[in-house]
Design a protein around this motif. Structure first.
Motif, PDB file in Angstrom:
ATOM      1  N   HIS A 189      52.420  44.165  66.137  1.00 23.70           N
ATOM      2  CA  HIS A 189      51.330  45.087  65.796  1.00 23.70           C
ATOM      3  C   HIS A 189      50.215  45.027  66.851  1.00 23.70           C
ATOM      4  O   HIS A 189      49.723  46.051  67.319  1.00 23.70           O
ATOM      5  N   ASP A 190      49.841  43.804  67.242  1.00 25.79           N
ATOM      6  CA  ASP A 190      48.784  43.630  68.248  1.00 25.79           C
ATOM      7  C   ASP A 190      49.256  44.081  69.629  1.00 25.79           C
ATOM      8  O   ASP A 190      48.479  44.641  70.404  1.00 25.79           O
ATOM      9  N   LYS A 192      51.390  46.452  70.230  1.00 28.67           N
ATOM     10  CA  LYS A 192      51.367  47.920  70.210  1.00 28.67           C
ATOM     11  C   LYS A 192      49.946  48.437  70.468  1.00 28.67           C
ATOM     12  O   LYS A 192      49.750  49.392  71.230  1.00 28.67           O
TER      13      LYS A 192
END
Length: 292
Positions: A189-190, A192
């Protein structure tokens, strides 16, 4: 330190020669700005894009003017270097961490020679070293010195935390070069978010014994990060499957992730000459700049 710098200079000369010869001298550095910055205004000419009209200047009543732009010459380059204990795999002097440090130092010297602002964070599951972005020969020596003299306080890994630190730190779009073995969970997530906000280059460092572990039967294995020794049956199907999932499959997934999120990716093994891989990376980025 003198030997390290000598080795890095040799690699840098080799990279530049190879790129210049293979690309007939038409070489845009990996570190040049990929965007455009405002330059001046000029009178509107038939065929100009109406979106480039500077309405504030035109409103003064002296005619219609359009904005002109020039290529960004200066670029911010920021390195994220994973220094966790999982990197301590490989031959002495040629472990994943050694190769990661060399690549980080080599590319930072190259970036500084292109007049880029260069910064660095070394991380494990915490900030191990932060070098504020700067320019010049003295700054380049400072980065190399910090990279090679670093003794990490923690053995653990937290990729998400290192990425999050960088996202909060960088206020303008930069080339971000992330060097790690990516042996971690829950960082996608980070990563991305980092790829969306910046020009991301992912360099994954691996060692062949991570995927080609010999069948030795039941043997004690030392976990670098936890410090614990566990007994494993290296001949079992479950152990082989775990190796594939941890290293082989993860590498393929990371490569696909980078493709989906328009980040450059390369994998470098500790037992190979990494210069050709870096040259290929430069060439891919050059093509992207031209097509963009």
């Amino acid at each position: 330190m003198k030997d390290i710098l000598k080795k890095l200079r040799k690699y840098e000369i080799r990279i530049r020669k190879a790129i210049n010869s293979q690309m007939q001298g038409d070489f845009h550095s990996i570190f040049k700005g990929s965007g455009l910055e405002f330059d001046d205004v000029r009178s509107y000419q038939y065929g100009d894009d109406v979106r480039s009209i500077d309405w504030n200047v035109s409103a003064k009543g002296h005619g219609t003017f359009v904005k002109t732009f020039k290529e960004e010459k200066e670029q911010n380059v920021f390195f994220i270097l994973d220094v966790s204990a999982s990197q301590n795999i490989g031959k002495k002097g040629q472990q994943k961490l050694d190769i990661g440090k060399e690549i980080c130092a080599l590319l930072s010297i190259s970036a500084i020679k292109e007049n880029s602002q260069v910064g660095l964070i070394c991380f494990s599951d915490q900030k191990e070293k932060y070098v504020k972005p700067g320019k010049g020969l003295k700054h380049s020596f400072n980065i190399v010195s910090n990279v090679f003299n670093l003794e990490p306080k923690s053995k653990q890994t937290d990729l998400a935390k290192g990425i999050h630190f960088t996202l909060n730190l960088l206020k303008r779009k930069s080339v971000v070069i992330l060097i790690s073995d990516f042996v971690d969970e829950n960082y996608e997530h980070d990563l991305k978010a980092l790829a969306r906000a910046h020009d991301l280059v992912v360099i994954q460092v691996s060692d062949k014994r991570e995927t080609t572990f010999p069948n030795l039967g039941i043997v004690p294995l030392h976990d670098q990060e936890s410090g614990k020794t566990v007994w494993k049956n290296t001949s079992s199907g479950a152990f082989r499957k775990l190796l594939d999932q941890t290293y082989g499959d993860r590498q393929k997934e990371l490569e696909k992730f980078c493709l989906r999120n328009q980040a450059n990716y390369t994998n470098i093994r500790t037992d190979e000459d990494y210069v050709p891989k870096l040259i290929r990376l430069f060439k891919v980025r050059n093509k992207m700049r031209k097509s963009g």
